[in-house]
Design a protein around this motif. Structure first.
Motif, PDB file in Angstrom:
ATOM      1  N   ALA A   4       0.691  -1.211  -0.061  1.00 53.54           N
ATOM      2  CA  ALA A   4       0.140  -0.082   0.037  1.00 53.54           C
ATOM      3  C   ALA A   4       1.044   1.232  -0.046  1.00 53.54           C
ATOM      4  O   ALA A   4       0.416   2.214  -0.614  1.00 53.54           O
ATOM      5  CB  ALA A   4      -0.890  -0.157   1.086  1.00 53.54           C
ATOM      6  N   LEU A   5       2.069   1.480   0.829  1.00 54.78           N
ATOM      7  CA  LEU A   5       2.911   2.470   0.706  1.00 54.78           C
ATOM      8  C   LEU A   5       3.451   2.698  -0.623  1.00 54.78           C
ATOM      9  O   LEU A   5       3.852   3.735  -1.225  1.00 54.78           O
ATOM     10  CB  LEU A   5       3.937   2.383   2.012  1.00 54.78           C
ATOM     11  CG  LEU A   5       4.674   3.383   2.034  1.00 54.78           C
ATOM     12  CD1 LEU A   5       3.915   4.819   2.311  1.00 54.78           C
ATOM     13  CD2 LEU A   5       5.799   3.364   3.179  1.00 54.78           C
ATOM     14  N   GLN A   6       4.006   1.275  -1.111  1.00 54.37           N
ATOM     15  CA  GLN A   6       4.433   1.629  -2.551  1.00 54.37           C
ATOM     16  C   GLN A   6       3.555   2.145  -3.585  1.00 54.37           C
ATOM     17  O   GLN A   6       3.937   2.902  -4.424  1.00 54.37           O
ATOM     18  CB  GLN A   6       4.954   0.257  -3.081  1.00 54.37           C
ATOM     19  CG  GLN A   6       6.039  -0.588  -2.119  1.00 54.37           C
ATOM     20  CD  GLN A   6       6.264  -1.813  -2.751  1.00 54.37           C
ATOM     21  OE1 GLN A   6       6.381  -2.109  -4.024  1.00 54.37           O
ATOM     22  NE2 GLN A   6       6.896  -2.566  -1.890  1.00 54.37           N
ATOM     23  N   LEU A   7       2.212   1.817  -3.800  1.00 53.08           N
ATOM     24  CA  LEU A   7       1.269   2.363  -4.560  1.00 53.08           C
ATOM     25  C   LEU A   7       1.163   3.807  -4.279  1.00 53.08           C
ATOM     26  O   LEU A   7       0.865   4.502  -4.934  1.00 53.08           O
ATOM     27  CB  LEU A   7       0.057   1.773  -4.427  1.00 53.08           C
ATOM     28  CG  LEU A   7      -0.036   0.089  -5.058  1.00 53.08           C
ATOM     29  CD1 LEU A   7      -1.259  -0.396  -4.734  1.00 53.08           C
ATOM     30  CD2 LEU A   7      -0.189   0.444  -6.605  1.00 53.08           C
ATOM     31  N   ALA A   8       1.177   4.088  -2.771  1.00 61.20           N
ATOM     32  CA  ALA A   8       0.867   5.645  -2.339  1.00 61.20           C
ATOM     33  C   ALA A   8       2.174   6.356  -2.996  1.00 61.20           C
ATOM     34  O   ALA A   8       1.994   7.377  -3.346  1.00 61.20           O
ATOM     35  CB  ALA A   8       0.864   5.691  -0.755  1.00 61.20           C
ATOM     36  N   GLY A   9       3.558   5.595  -2.899  1.00 61.62           N
ATOM     37  CA  GLY A   9       4.511   6.424  -3.510  1.00 61.62           C
ATOM     38  C   GLY A   9       4.288   6.791  -4.972  1.00 61.62           C
ATOM     39  O   GLY A   9       4.732   7.742  -5.449  1.00 61.62           O
ATOM     40  N   LEU A  10       3.786   5.864  -5.670  1.00 62.18           N
ATOM     41  CA  LEU A  10       3.580   5.824  -7.006  1.00 62.18           C
ATOM     42  C   LEU A  10       2.591   6.943  -7.362  1.00 62.18           C
ATOM     43  O   LEU A  10       2.650   7.567  -8.436  1.00 62.18           O
ATOM     44  CB  LEU A  10       3.016   4.617  -7.906  1.00 62.18           C
ATOM     45  CG  LEU A  10       2.561   4.561  -9.212  1.00 62.18           C
ATOM     46  CD1 LEU A  10       3.991   4.839 -10.007  1.00 62.18           C
ATOM     47  CD2 LEU A  10       2.147   3.225  -9.562  1.00 62.18           C
ATOM     48  N   CYS A  11       1.479   7.042  -6.536  1.00 59.37           N
ATOM     49  CA  CYS A  11       0.541   8.040  -6.603  1.00 59.37           C
ATOM     50  C   CYS A  11       0.502   9.312  -5.761  1.00 59.37           C
ATOM     51  O   CYS A  11      -0.532   9.898  -5.808  1.00 59.37           O
ATOM     52  CB  CYS A  11      -1.011   7.256  -6.480  1.00 59.37           C
ATOM     53  SG  CYS A  11      -1.342   5.988  -7.527  1.00 59.37           S
ATOM     54  N   HIS A  12       1.671   9.427  -5.049  1.00 56.43           N
ATOM     55  CA  HIS A  12       1.512  10.785  -4.196  1.00 56.43           C
ATOM     56  C   HIS A  12       1.317  12.106  -4.374  1.00 56.43           C
ATOM     57  O   HIS A  12       0.940  12.854  -3.778  1.00 56.43           O
ATOM     58  CB  HIS A  12       2.965  10.476  -3.315  1.00 56.43           C
ATOM     59  CG  HIS A  12       4.044  11.298  -3.906  1.00 56.43           C
ATOM     60  ND1 HIS A  12       4.933  10.252  -4.860  1.00 56.43           N
ATOM     61  CD2 HIS A  12       4.531  12.448  -4.181  1.00 56.43           C
ATOM     62  CE1 HIS A  12       5.796  11.080  -5.284  1.00 56.43           C
ATOM     63  NE2 HIS A  12       5.731  12.287  -4.915  1.00 56.43           N
ATOM     64  N   ALA A  13       1.505  12.354  -5.836  1.00 56.65           N
ATOM     65  CA  ALA A  13       1.061  13.479  -6.588  1.00 56.65           C
ATOM     66  C   ALA A  13      -0.361  13.833  -7.018  1.00 56.65           C
ATOM     67  O   ALA A  13      -0.625  14.839  -7.139  1.00 56.65           O
ATOM     68  CB  ALA A  13       2.211  13.881  -7.388  1.00 56.65           C
ATOM     69  N   PHE A  14      -1.165  12.930  -6.665  1.00 55.31           N
ATOM     70  CA  PHE A  14      -2.346  13.060  -7.411  1.00 55.31           C
ATOM     71  C   PHE A  14      -3.217  13.934  -6.711  1.00 55.31           C
ATOM     72  O   PHE A  14      -3.927  14.915  -7.588  1.00 55.31           O
ATOM     73  CB  PHE A  14      -3.509  11.694  -7.353  1.00 55.31           C
ATOM     74  CG  PHE A  14      -3.375  10.787  -8.255  1.00 55.31           C
ATOM     75  CD1 PHE A  14      -4.244  11.185  -9.345  1.00 55.31           C
ATOM     76  CD2 PHE A  14      -2.747   9.744  -8.503  1.00 55.31           C
ATOM     77  CE1 PHE A  14      -4.192  10.231 -10.407  1.00 55.31           C
ATOM     78  CE2 PHE A  14      -2.585   8.728  -9.241  1.00 55.31           C
ATOM     79  CZ  PHE A  14      -3.464   9.219 -10.304  1.00 55.31           C
ATOM     80  N   TYR A  15      -3.103  14.635  -5.465  1.00 57.87           N
ATOM     81  CA  TYR A  15      -4.031  15.818  -4.954  1.00 57.87           C
ATOM     82  C   TYR A  15      -2.924  17.025  -4.697  1.00 57.87           C
ATOM     83  O   TYR A  15      -3.477  17.769  -4.180  1.00 57.87           O
ATOM     84  CB  TYR A  15      -4.615  15.309  -3.666  1.00 57.87           C
ATOM     85  CG  TYR A  15      -5.419  14.079  -3.859  1.00 57.87           C
ATOM     86  CD1 TYR A  15      -6.395  13.876  -4.637  1.00 57.87           C
ATOM     87  CD2 TYR A  15      -5.146  12.994  -2.527  1.00 57.87           C
ATOM     88  CE1 TYR A  15      -6.995  12.651  -4.640  1.00 57.87           C
ATOM     89  CE2 TYR A  15      -5.748  11.824  -2.911  1.00 57.87           C
ATOM     90  CZ  TYR A  15      -6.880  11.826  -3.781  1.00 57.87           C
ATOM     91  OH  TYR A  15      -7.566  10.630  -3.778  1.00 57.87           O
ATOM     92  N   GLY A  16      -1.810  16.820  -5.466  1.00 57.44           N
ATOM     93  CA  GLY A  16      -0.648  17.924  -5.249  1.00 57.44           C
ATOM     94  C   GLY A  16      -0.251  17.725  -3.955  1.00 57.44           C
ATOM     95  O   GLY A  16      -0.539  16.912  -3.076  1.00 57.44           O
ATOM     96  N   THR A  17       0.698  18.456  -3.471  1.00 58.84           N
ATOM     97  CA  THR A  17       1.348  18.504  -2.264  1.00 58.84           C
ATOM     98  C   THR A  17       1.927  19.753  -1.949  1.00 58.84           C
ATOM     99  O   THR A  17       1.776  20.814  -2.852  1.00 58.84           O
ATOM    100  CB  THR A  17       2.764  17.543  -2.316  1.00 58.84           C
ATOM    101  OG1 THR A  17       3.778  18.319  -2.855  1.00 58.84           O
ATOM    102  CG2 THR A  17       2.482  16.246  -2.721  1.00 58.84           C
ATOM    103  N   ASP A  18       2.234  20.158  -0.757  1.00 59.37           N
ATOM    104  CA  ASP A  18       2.454  21.394  -0.284  1.00 59.37           C
ATOM    105  C   ASP A  18       3.725  21.762  -1.056  1.00 59.37           C
ATOM    106  O   ASP A  18       4.221  23.108  -1.223  1.00 59.37           O
ATOM    107  CB  ASP A  18       2.941  21.064   1.366  1.00 59.37           C
ATOM    108  CG  ASP A  18       2.789  22.360   1.869  1.00 59.37           C
ATOM    109  OD1 ASP A  18       2.634  23.555   1.307  1.00 59.37           O
ATOM    110  OD2 ASP A  18       3.062  22.534   3.100  1.00 59.37           O
ATOM    111  N   GLY A  19       4.684  20.835  -1.765  1.00 60.74           N
ATOM    112  CA  GLY A  19       5.764  21.275  -2.456  1.00 60.74           C
ATOM    113  C   GLY A  19       5.405  21.457  -3.866  1.00 60.74           C
ATOM    114  O   GLY A  19       6.213  21.429  -4.580  1.00 60.74           O
ATOM    115  N   PHE A  20       4.390  20.667  -4.475  1.00 65.49           N
ATOM    116  CA  PHE A  20       4.014  20.544  -5.757  1.00 65.49           C
ATOM    117  C   PHE A  20       2.506  21.010  -5.982  1.00 65.49           C
ATOM    118  O   PHE A  20       1.766  19.817  -5.643  1.00 65.49           O
ATOM    119  CB  PHE A  20       4.469  19.169  -6.175  1.00 65.49           C
ATOM    120  CG  PHE A  20       4.368  18.725  -7.910  1.00 65.49           C
ATOM    121  CD1 PHE A  20       5.134  19.426  -8.706  1.00 65.49           C
ATOM    122  CD2 PHE A  20       3.076  18.112  -8.321  1.00 65.49           C
ATOM    123  CE1 PHE A  20       5.100  19.182 -10.071  1.00 65.49           C
ATOM    124  CE2 PHE A  20       3.202  17.987  -9.537  1.00 65.49           C
ATOM    125  CZ  PHE A  20       3.989  18.283 -10.597  1.00 65.49           C
TER     126      PHE A  20
END
Length: 192
Positions: A61-77
């Motif tokens: 699950a964490l690996q998939l989250a790593g792949l998808c971590h930018a879907f909602y944008g981030t504080d840095g992206f």
């Protein structure tokens, strides 16, 4: 038969799973393959983050989250691939646990949450709460995988931000896996 880093592994290999295929389809549909990012495209970056987490033996699950971590944008992206209203679509593609990690990471107000790992502020809602130990570990591990990839792809970024990142990850060290800490020290150790 070989495959490129941007494609899922062939059937019958450990990486051949439906969530990975669904995630890649959604990432491509949302334009990640066409967005510039240090080291190439956003999709290439996301694939490297996932691979780094796999090398560190993070749970699926964490690996998939790593792949998808930018879907909602981030504080840095800031650029989001999906609006928050479409969270169910991402959850259907990668599973509820992985999507929750993506949301937690994307919603993280770094100025508050990175200062003290146990305190978490949601940048979307403005609410602050205590992060669970698992959330702290996931946030630390995903942050390390993400920032190390950028540091390795962009020498200027590494030289400019490496010492601050090393300080951050030193504070996060109790939440980092030994493999994540070793790579962090190796990549950022000469920037202090």
């Amino acid at each position: 038969m070989s495959h490129t880093p941007s494609d899922p592994a062939p059937a019958g290999t450990p990486d051949a799973d439906p969530e990975l295929h669904s995630a890649l389809r959604l990432l491509r549909a949302c334009g990640a393959e066409d967005m510039d990012h240090p080291g190439g495209t956003l999709l290439a970056h996301l694939l490297r983050v996932r691979q780094r987490l796999a090398v560190w033996e993070a749970r699926p699950a964490l690996q998939l989250a790593g792949l998808c971590h930018a879907f909602y944008g981030t504080d840095g992206f800031a650029q989001a691939l999906l609006p928050l209203e479409r969270r169910p679509e991402l959850a259907e593609a990668i599973g509820a646990e992985a999507e929750a990690i993506v949301h937690f990471y994307g919603a993280c107000d770094r100025k508050v949450s990175y200062r003290e790992l146990g305190t978490y502020r949601n940048r979307f809602t403005g609410r602050t709460r205590d992060a669970t130990p698992r959330e702290q570990r996931d946030l630390a591990e995903l942050t390390a995988a993400n920032e190390l990839d950028i540091a390795l792809a962009d020498e200027e970024f590494r030289l400019r931000h490496g010492a601050d990142l090393l300080e951050l990850f030193t504070r996060m060290r109790p939440a980092l896996s030994p493999a994540a800490w070793r790579e962090t020290a190796k990549v950022l150790g000469d920037t202090a």
